[in-house]
Enzyme design. Sequence first.
Site, PDB file in Angstrom:
ATOM      1  N   HIS A 117      -1.838  -8.857   1.994  1.00  0.00           N
ATOM      2  CA  HIS A 117      -1.451  -7.594   2.668  1.00  0.00           C
ATOM      3  C   HIS A 117      -2.554  -7.265   3.677  1.00  0.00           C
ATOM      4  O   HIS A 117      -2.847  -8.052   4.552  1.00  0.00           O
ATOM      5  CB  HIS A 117      -1.241  -6.533   1.570  1.00  0.00           C
ATOM      6  CG  HIS A 117      -0.696  -5.215   2.042  1.00  0.00           C
ATOM      7  ND1 HIS A 117       0.073  -5.072   3.162  1.00  0.00           N
ATOM      8  CD2 HIS A 117      -0.813  -3.960   1.518  1.00  0.00           C
ATOM      9  CE1 HIS A 117       0.405  -3.806   3.310  1.00  0.00           C
ATOM     10  NE2 HIS A 117      -0.129  -3.099   2.332  1.00  0.00           N
ATOM     11  N   ASP A 120      -1.810  -8.700  12.014  1.00  0.00           N
ATOM     12  CA  ASP A 120      -3.188  -9.104  11.709  1.00  0.00           C
ATOM     13  C   ASP A 120      -3.683 -10.263  12.570  1.00  0.00           C
ATOM     14  O   ASP A 120      -4.870 -10.581  12.558  1.00  0.00           O
ATOM     15  CB  ASP A 120      -3.297  -9.483  10.228  1.00  0.00           C
ATOM     16  CG  ASP A 120      -2.975  -8.296   9.340  1.00  0.00           C
ATOM     17  OD1 ASP A 120      -3.406  -7.196   9.681  1.00  0.00           O
ATOM     18  OD2 ASP A 120      -2.283  -8.480   8.328  1.00  0.00           O
ATOM     19  N   ARG A 150       3.670  -4.977  16.929  1.00  0.00           N
ATOM     20  CA  ARG A 150       2.264  -4.537  16.883  1.00  0.00           C
ATOM     21  C   ARG A 150       1.373  -5.631  17.459  1.00  0.00           C
ATOM     22  O   ARG A 150       0.371  -5.355  18.119  1.00  0.00           O
ATOM     23  CB  ARG A 150       1.874  -4.188  15.441  1.00  0.00           C
ATOM     24  CG  ARG A 150       2.720  -3.062  14.849  1.00  0.00           C
ATOM     25  CD  ARG A 150       2.474  -2.861  13.380  1.00  0.00           C
ATOM     26  NE  ARG A 150       2.844  -4.020  12.577  1.00  0.00           N
ATOM     27  CZ  ARG A 150       2.712  -4.115  11.259  1.00  0.00           C
ATOM     28  NH1 ARG A 150       2.179  -3.110  10.580  1.00  0.00           N
ATOM     29  NH2 ARG A 150       3.074  -5.185  10.596  1.00  0.00           N
ATOM     30  N   SER A 204       0.833  -1.217   0.000  1.00  0.00           N
ATOM     31  CA  SER A 204       0.000   0.000   0.000  1.00  0.00           C
ATOM     32  C   SER A 204       0.867   1.267   0.000  1.00  0.00           C
ATOM     33  O   SER A 204       0.585   2.232  -0.735  1.00  0.00           O
ATOM     34  CB  SER A 204      -0.959   0.011   1.193  1.00  0.00           C
ATOM     35  OG  SER A 204      -0.267  -0.229   2.391  1.00  0.00           O
ATOM     36  N   HIS A 234       5.891 -12.752   7.437  1.00  0.00           N
ATOM     37  CA  HIS A 234       6.082 -11.355   7.013  1.00  0.00           C
ATOM     38  C   HIS A 234       7.163 -11.282   5.943  1.00  0.00           C
ATOM     39  O   HIS A 234       8.081 -12.107   5.925  1.00  0.00           O
ATOM     40  CB  HIS A 234       6.487 -10.472   8.211  1.00  0.00           C
ATOM     41  CG  HIS A 234       6.238  -9.020   7.953  1.00  0.00           C
ATOM     42  ND1 HIS A 234       7.179  -8.203   7.375  1.00  0.00           N
ATOM     43  CD2 HIS A 234       5.137  -8.258   8.152  1.00  0.00           C
ATOM     44  CE1 HIS A 234       6.667  -6.988   7.249  1.00  0.00           C
ATOM     45  NE2 HIS A 234       5.427  -6.991   7.708  1.00  0.00           N
TER      46      HIS A 234
HETATM   47  C1  LIG Z   1       3.168 -11.984   4.571  1.00  0.00           C
HETATM   48  C2  LIG Z   1       3.578 -12.964   3.489  1.00  0.00           C
HETATM   49  C3  LIG Z   1       2.803 -12.665   2.220  1.00  0.00           C
HETATM   50  C4  LIG Z   1       5.076 -12.776   3.227  1.00  0.00           C
HETATM   51  O1  LIG Z   1       5.396 -13.568   2.110  1.00  0.00           O
HETATM   52  P1  LIG Z   1       6.897 -13.911   1.759  1.00  0.00           P
HETATM   53  O2  LIG Z   1       7.757 -12.725   1.941  1.00  0.00           O
HETATM   54  O3  LIG Z   1       6.889 -14.542   0.419  1.00  0.00           O
HETATM   55  O4  LIG Z   1       7.232 -14.948   2.917  1.00  0.00           O
HETATM   56  P2  LIG Z   1       8.316 -16.096   2.901  1.00  0.00           P
HETATM   57  O5  LIG Z   1       9.547 -15.681   2.159  1.00  0.00           O
HETATM   58  O6  LIG Z   1       8.479 -16.560   4.295  1.00  0.00           O
HETATM   59  O7  LIG Z   1       7.579 -17.210   2.040  1.00  0.00           O
HETATM   60  C5  LIG Z   1       8.220 -18.431   1.727  1.00  0.00           C
HETATM   61  C6  LIG Z   1       7.153 -19.462   1.510  1.00  0.00           C
HETATM   62  O8  LIG Z   1       6.449 -19.660   2.745  1.00  0.00           O
HETATM   63  C7  LIG Z   1       5.062 -19.476   2.556  1.00  0.00           C
HETATM   64  N1  LIG Z   1       4.468 -18.826   3.717  1.00  0.00           N
HETATM   65  C8  LIG Z   1       4.864 -17.684   4.320  1.00  0.00           C
HETATM   66  N2  LIG Z   1       4.008 -17.362   5.315  1.00  0.00           N
HETATM   67  C9  LIG Z   1       3.063 -18.340   5.327  1.00  0.00           C
HETATM   68  C10 LIG Z   1       1.901 -18.547   6.103  1.00  0.00           C
HETATM   69  N3  LIG Z   1       1.500 -17.691   7.044  1.00  0.00           N
HETATM   70  N4  LIG Z   1       1.158 -19.647   5.851  1.00  0.00           N
HETATM   71  C11 LIG Z   1       1.533 -20.523   4.885  1.00  0.00           C
HETATM   72  N5  LIG Z   1       2.613 -20.366   4.099  1.00  0.00           N
HETATM   73  C12 LIG Z   1       3.372 -19.280   4.327  1.00  0.00           C
HETATM   74  C13 LIG Z   1       4.984 -18.562   1.351  1.00  0.00           C
HETATM   75  O9  LIG Z   1       3.690 -18.632   0.754  1.00  0.00           O
HETATM   76  C14 LIG Z   1       6.087 -19.077   0.481  1.00  0.00           C
HETATM   77  O10 LIG Z   1       5.637 -20.268  -0.131  1.00  0.00           O
HETATM   78  P3  LIG Z   1       6.040 -20.641  -1.655  1.00  0.00           P
HETATM   79  O11 LIG Z   1       7.522 -20.626  -1.674  1.00  0.00           O
HETATM   80  O12 LIG Z   1       5.434 -21.970  -1.848  1.00  0.00           O
HETATM   81  O13 LIG Z   1       5.435 -19.557  -2.499  1.00  0.00           O
HETATM   82  C15 LIG Z   1       3.327 -14.418   3.952  1.00  0.00           C
HETATM   83  O14 LIG Z   1       4.011 -14.655   5.154  1.00  0.00           O
HETATM   84  C16 LIG Z   1       1.861 -14.746   4.098  1.00  0.00           C
HETATM   85  O15 LIG Z   1       1.198 -15.086   3.119  1.00  0.00           O
HETATM   86  N6  LIG Z   1       1.300 -14.621   5.367  1.00  0.00           N
HETATM   87  C17 LIG Z   1      -0.100 -14.822   5.582  1.00  0.00           C
HETATM   88  C18 LIG Z   1      -0.866 -13.589   5.182  1.00  0.00           C
HETATM   89  C19 LIG Z   1      -0.648 -12.454   6.157  1.00  0.00           C
HETATM   90  O16 LIG Z   1      -0.743 -12.632   7.357  1.00  0.00           O
HETATM   91  N7  LIG Z   1      -0.374 -11.267   5.623  1.00  0.00           N
HETATM   92  C20 LIG Z   1      -0.223 -10.078   6.409  1.00  0.00           C
HETATM   93  C21 LIG Z   1       1.189  -9.660   6.503  1.00  0.00           C
HETATM   94  S1  LIG Z   1       1.371  -8.292   7.620  1.00  0.00           S
END
Ligand SMILES: CC(C)(COP(=O)(O)OP(=O)(O)OC[C@H]1O[C@@H](n2cnc3c(N)ncnc32)[C@H](O)[C@@H]1OP(=O)(O)O)[C@@H](O)C(=O)NCCC(=O)NCCS
Length: 455
Positions: free
Chosen positions: A292, A394, A348, A262, A339
């Site tokens: 996000h 979140d 947070r 964002s 994250h």
């Molecule tokens: C926030 C988020 C998008 C960050 O993604 P990222 O930077 O790619 O995170 P990572 O590098 O740790 O990801 C590596 C792998 O772990 C997975 N992973 C990370 N967090 C995960 C979670 N909470 N549940 C399941 N899988 C997760 C990713 O999808 C990725 O899988 P892939 O290689 O098969 O695509 C991710 O942690 C997520 O999807 N979290 C859940 C949604 C959420 O809470 N978002 C709010 C963030 S403030």
Amino acid sequence: MMHKALRFPGRQRRAFSAVVDTLKHKIQGLAEKKAPQLTALRKEHGGKVLGETTVGQCIGGMRGITCMISETSLLDPMEGIRYRGRTLQDCMDQLPKAPGSKIGLPEASFWLLLTDEIPSDAEVKALNEELHKRSALPESVVKTIDSLPKDTHPMTQLSIGLLALQPTSEFGKAYRSGTLKKNEYWVYTLEDALSLVAKVPILAARIFRNVFMEGKHIPSDPSMDWAGNYAQMLGVSDDALFKDVTRMYLMLHADHEAGNVSAHTTHLVGSALSDPYYSYAAGVCGLAGPLHGLANQECLRWLKNTRQELGGKEPTVEVLTQFAKDTLASGKVIPGFGHGVLRNTDPRYVIQRQFAQDNFPNDPLVKLAEVCFQAIPPVLEATGKVKNPWPNVDALSGTCMQYFGLDQEDYYTVIFAVSRALGCTSNLVWSRMMGLPIERPKSVTLDWLSTKAAE
Ligand SMILES: CC(C)(COP(=O)(O)OP(=O)(O)OC[C@H]1O[C@@H](n2cnc3c(N)ncnc32)[C@H](O)[C@@H]1OP(=O)(O)O)[C@@H](O)C(=O)NCCC(=O)NCCS
């Protein structure tokens, strides 16, 4: 070039109030202190290498490439976000508070983000008065919002509302006049930032009451603080703690440096000199993504479903471990965990957890979230790929809100957006103050990458 020597332009349509003048002088004073730093970085160190970009980063969402400036906040992977060098706990402790409240006021964090100063009680009071003066929605915007189908997602409604406000942009009007100078951009951006921040809770409350409360609206109370007034306009609870939980939500979500979707979107669109309404409406569309901002909605939904499936049984670590594994096996992410940058429990989350433990530890969803805190990180760690298995902001924000009766989870990201307006618009002001150019990173094709990789 950091824009200095600004004389507030004489042709402006209306006189600034004293508090806006104060803000402008503080921002300008800070900019004058920073100007030599920016000039030196550009002239003497422009060729200094900050790091190399790998093929993996190019394919992988630009993680870890240092290539943007955000003066308002800085995120440390272990320690979390700092607003102008202050941790969130510092902000909770040091920012002015509403009478009887222990929560640092979010509009005081707006002041801090803009000026690098903790405002006095009198300054926050004056800021609130100014925001109230600017808060009315034009009739055309009210009509636009009221005419939307009730099943339009609240985030869609919010971005439509922000775009409907765009014709009121002082920056847009001044730019079109053809006489706006580059060193005046930030002044008009600040004008819009203040008006946008003033109006966004009114707009957001209107959307809530239209969608969930049969269009029965609660008037704004000009005697109240920005976030407390938003809470009373939502009208879900008379409990004074609901105002506090709203203040806490809005203070904690205000800024998270500029690389998240964002903030980055707002910054990118703003770099084309699109005004703050265009820019933040675009940012809000990014916030609406489930990876996000929408994760808070998804998180509460996940917790509620889990609770339903438990069918009244006490949640245990064993049961929650299985639920988490099932979620992963179904190909979904576990919302509220992980994250892009943080590598530790999100501060947070820590502050919200403390609030919940202090005030409603026996709420069933709070108890469930506590068990999740124990069960989920090991499951995510065991995948071997999740870089941060710990809870993020979140994981609890929705749980805190539902305790007071705000359980319409489709609305949660709107509250996030009301808060993030503070950080995104402060950043726009500083981008214009620093004279940052239009963004234009280089993209390449897979063939180009393959050739480069083979060299
Ligand atoms: C926030 C988020 C998008 C960050 O993604 P990222 O930077 O790619 O995170 P990572 O590098 O740790 O990801 C590596 C792998 O772990 C997975 N992973 C990370 N967090 C995960 C979670 N909470 N549940 C399941 N899988 C997760 C990713 O999808 C990725 O899988 P892939 O290689 O098969 O695509 C991710 O942690 C997520 O999807 N979290 C859940 C949604 C959420 O809470 N978002 C709010 C963030 S403030």
